[in-house]
Design a protein around this motif. Structure first.
Motif, PDB file in Angstrom:
ATOM      1  N   SER A  79      -8.618  49.209 -22.460  1.00  0.00           N
ATOM      2  CA  SER A  79      -9.436  48.675 -21.376  1.00  0.00           C
ATOM      3  C   SER A  79      -9.757  47.203 -21.609  1.00  0.00           C
ATOM      4  O   SER A  79      -9.773  46.405 -20.665  1.00  0.00           O
ATOM      5  CB  SER A  79     -10.719  49.478 -21.243  1.00  0.00           C
ATOM      6  N   LEU A 135      -7.656  51.357 -13.505  1.00  0.00           N
ATOM      7  CA  LEU A 135      -7.999  51.541 -14.920  1.00  0.00           C
ATOM      8  C   LEU A 135      -8.253  53.028 -15.202  1.00  0.00           C
ATOM      9  O   LEU A 135      -7.733  53.582 -16.177  1.00  0.00           O
ATOM     10  CB  LEU A 135      -9.244  50.712 -15.265  1.00  0.00           C
ATOM     11  N   ALA A 195     -14.081  53.215 -20.850  1.00  0.00           N
ATOM     12  CA  ALA A 195     -13.138  52.244 -20.296  1.00  0.00           C
ATOM     13  C   ALA A 195     -13.854  51.314 -19.322  1.00  0.00           C
ATOM     14  O   ALA A 195     -13.699  50.087 -19.385  1.00  0.00           O
ATOM     15  CB  ALA A 195     -11.999  52.978 -19.596  1.00  0.00           C
TER      16      ALA A 195
END
Lengths: 252, 315, 203
Positions: free
Chosen positions: B173, B260, B278
């Motif tokens: 991330s 993501l 994340a």
């Protein structure tokens, strides 16, 4: 009657020494109520019977002591809060929040007042450090998942303390009344102006007028030295209390 | 006599009720303890110190438990000393900045907020002021505050990144956010979205078609049109500005966050905790990068400037 | 009860009271030979306590020096009052910055300069100059007197008290004449039992 003739060898000097030692010991006992903590009992008493140390439990899991778990960040946040309180109180003795006097007072602090420059430096660098440390503390708690039940609310209190830290730092930024502080706060409060629906009103309320002036200075000053620190102190008390009640999260 | 027997009965009932309550509480406490792994992990707890004659004193404490004095206090004390000395040395050698007396008639260029707000000031360059300065930070702080109420999945606490997978997710991330953030900032510098939108689909006179469409927005920035007002503070805003300042930034935030989540689920088989990690990492990295860019790489007129370093402007 | 030293610490032990066994005689334990050996733990404790002590002393000392004001108002320092020509004989001029009256007496009163501290020597009120009032001292009548509103002390132009509870004349400050410029050292305040001609600074 039995003590009529205690000791022919005891001289007055020794008696005085003994009596004063005994008195000193009594005074010490009245303050700490136990001898130096070097046994299990006195070590427990040391934490239990002292209001400041009582923020801690008496015992702790050895695994919770790992510095690489907490990096002391929570404690450091509080440490900087204390440093800023002390240095801030000292600076207040020589600072008048008036647009005609504030700048000269800062100049005087730097040139006339003994250790004034040092105190001001400490207050400024400490404030920057506190913002960083509080933010890192939040990251630490997040990444170790230390907000798990029953600690949810304490996490919320922590987020509020982060916001308060920003506000404390920002409100203090204006006080030197130099170009740097004036325009930084002008830019900062212009962000408040962009609030949907109530933007101009929010900014008007915050700075007490249409532009940064005496009203803004006294508002920021009062918030900075009384209102926000009090709010922070209360939240810190709650924060610590919950940590104390819920126990340390580390070392499971 | 009748009174006393009644009283006795009442007393008995009271005592029974109290005993039942105590039992109920003890049972509730036992259940709570059993359900809480923390309390299991802490086998004993000091409630009081009593005289030797009054109770049983264990001769040896469990080896995993140590006294706070001196073990924890020593760490805290050393930490305080180290930082006191560091702060003293810093304060002795580096002076806090003090510029000229405040002058409302002379605006320095660039004018910047304190460094910890420069992330917002950086966002301000790429979207609407209300969005960047108020809505985004408020929503982000609210989401952060709400995390523990939604991170209820299984798994332990008290471990950095929860698991090896969590660590990998955080690393991923961080790289993902850094990449996209640099890309977005660079894109907006070389191809300013505001200009793009203004010139999109030009008509015969070369005017972008979006500039001709005007939409009233409640609560909007009144600077775009001279006729703001009404209860809802309606401002009539050209569509290109609505696109460049609202729709595109919001879409980018949502799409990149969604991407993501999708990627970490697909790549790492992430659970809910990992997704939170994340997203939080995304926030932290974005916060850090925008702060650094806003502080060190924004010069005259808030233009990008490779050499406009932080120390050019005092903190 | 008696105090004895055990392991270097004072300990209260029973004994010595009437009806009890005599107090143990343990003078030899006051400084046992082993005490010269300091254990590591004790050494660390002493280092800790002494460091804290030195730090606290340093902090308190710094605070006191820092708290000592260096920039105070004009009162207490030497003030330039003005040119001699601005103060003709027979005038009383209020100088609020210095908390005094600059008096230039008439020739028959001495004909010199006086800086009278305006604080009443009775209980500290600020004494106003009343040029419409009169007072008699030593058989002479003076028009214009200092008349304290708090308890009615009265002083003539030289500061000499002649009525009311004031125990002595008004205090004077040091007057410095250099060339034609008059300065007054407001930090140097002199008490006097009686107003004398020598108090006045001749120009």
């Amino acid at each position: 009657m039995a003590t009529k003739k205690t000791s022919p060898r005891r001289n007055p000097m020794d008696q005085i020494m003994q009596a004063s030692a005994a008195f000193g010991f009594r005074v010490y006992k009245s303050v700490f109520r136990h001898s130096w903590p070097d046994s299990a009992r006195t070590r427990s008493l040391a934490t239990m019977s002292n209001v400041f140390l009582h923020l801690h439990p008496t015992t702790i899991r050895r695994a919770s002591l790992k510095v690489t778990y907490t990096f002391c960040l929570g404690g450091l946040s509080f440490f900087f809060f204390l440093v800023l309180t002390v240095s801030g109180v000292l600076l207040m003795f020589y600072y008048v929040p008036s647009v005609t006097q504030a700048y000269q007072d800062i100049k005087d602090l730097q040139t006339v007042v003994f250790a004034g420059q040092f105190l001001r430096n400490m207050h400024r660098w400490g404030a920057h450090a506190m913002v960083i440390v509080v933010f890192l503390h939040m990251c630490r708690v997040f990444y170790t998942r230390a907000y798990r039940p029953p600690r949810e609310f304490n996490w919320v209190v922590g987020v509020l303390l982060l916001v308060l830290t920003f506000l404390l730092s920002f409100s203090g930024y204006l006080l030197p009344w130099d170009q740097l502080s004036f325009w930084a706060v002008t830019v900062g409060t212009n962000i408040a102006k962009a609030t949907p629906f109530v933007g101009p009103e929010a900014q008007f309320l915050l700075i007490g007028g249409y532009e940064i002036g005496q009203n803004a200075l006294i508002r920021f000053y009062t918030l900075h030295v009384i209102a926000l620190p009090l709010a922070a102190a209360v939240l810190i008390a709650v924060h610590f209390w919950r940590v104390r009640k819920d126990g340390f999260s580390g070392g499971l | 006599m009748a009174d006393t027997s009644q009283e006795r009965q009442a007393n008995q009932e009271q005592a029974q009720a109290a005993a039942a309550e105590t039992n109920r509480r003890a049972e509730a406490r036992r259940r709570h303890d059993a359900s809480n792994p923390l309390d299991k992990a802490r086998p004993h707890r000091l409630l009081a110190v009593v005289k030797k004659e009054a109770g049983f004193i264990p001769t040896k404490e469990p080896s995993t438990i140590v006294h706070v004095w001196p073990h924890l206090l020593m760490i805290e004390f050393l930490c305080a000393i180290v930082f006191t000395v560091t702060l003293f040395i810093t304060s002795a050698f580096i002076n806090a900045p003090l510029e000229d007396l405040a002058n409302p008639e002379r605006t320095p260029n660039p004018s910047k907020a304190p460094w910890y707000f420069l992330n917002l000031q950086e966002l301000l360059l790429h979207m609407d002021g209300g969005l960047a300065g108020v809505i985004v930070p408020t929503v982000v702080l609210l989401l952060i505050a709400l995390v523990p109420y939604f991170d209820l999945g299984p798994g332990q606490m008290g471990r950095w990144f929860t698991s090896e997978r969590g660590k990998a997710v955080v690393q991923f991330s961080a790289i993902y956010t850094a990449f996209w953030l640099f890309f977005l900032i660079a894109f907006d510098i070389f191809f300013p979205v505001k200009t793009l939108m203004k010139n999109l689909f030009p008509d015969a006179s070369g005017k972008g078609i979006l500039t001709t469409i005007k939409i009233p927005i409640p609560g909007g920035d009144p600077t775009y049109e001279p006729t703001p007002g009404g209860m809802l503070n309606v401002s009539v805003t050209p569509a290109d500005i609505i696109f460049s300042n609202w729709i595109i930034p919001i879409s980018v935030i949502f799409i990149l966050s969604g991407l993501l989540i999708f990627l970490v689920r697909k790549r790492f088989n992430a659970d809910r905790r990992d997704i939170f990690q994340a997203l939080f990492t995304g926030f932290v990295v974005a916060f850090a990068i925008t702060t650094v860019v806003g502080t060190a790489f924004r010069g005259y007129g808030q233009n990008f400037d490779w050499l406009w370093w932080a120390f050019k402007r005092p903190l | 009860m008696a105090i004895i030293y055990k392991d270097g610490k004072p300990v209260v032990v029973p004994g010595g009271e009437p009806g009890h066994a005599p107090a143990p005689e343990l003078e030899d334990e006051i400084l046992p030979a082993e005490d010269n050996k300091v254990s590591r733990r004790k050494f660390m404790r002493n280092v800790f306590l002494n460091t804290m002590g030195v730090f606290t002393l340093g902090a308190v000392g710094t605070f006191v020096v820092m708290f000592w004001p260096k920039k105070v108002g004009s009162f207490g320092s030497t003030l330039k009052v003005g040119d001699v020509s601005a103060f003709p004989p027979g005038t009383v001029t209020r100088v609020p910055d210095g908390r005094f009256y600059l008096v230039h007496t008439l020739p028959e009163q001495g004909g010199g300069l006086l800086a009278l501290y305006w604080k009443c020597v009775h209980l500290g009120c600020t004494v106003p100059w009343r040029d419409t009032e009169e007072g008699t001292y030593n058989g002479k009548t003076y028009s214009g007197i200092f008349h304290c509103p708090c308890h009615g002390s009265e002083y003539i132009i030289t500061g000499q008290n002649f009525a009311g509870p004031a125990p002595r004349p008004l205090d004077i400050m040091q007057v410095i004449v250099s060339g034609t410029t008059i300065s007054v050292n407001t930090g140097k305040i002199t008490k006097r039992d009686e107003a004398k001609l020598s108090d006045q600074v001749q120009i």
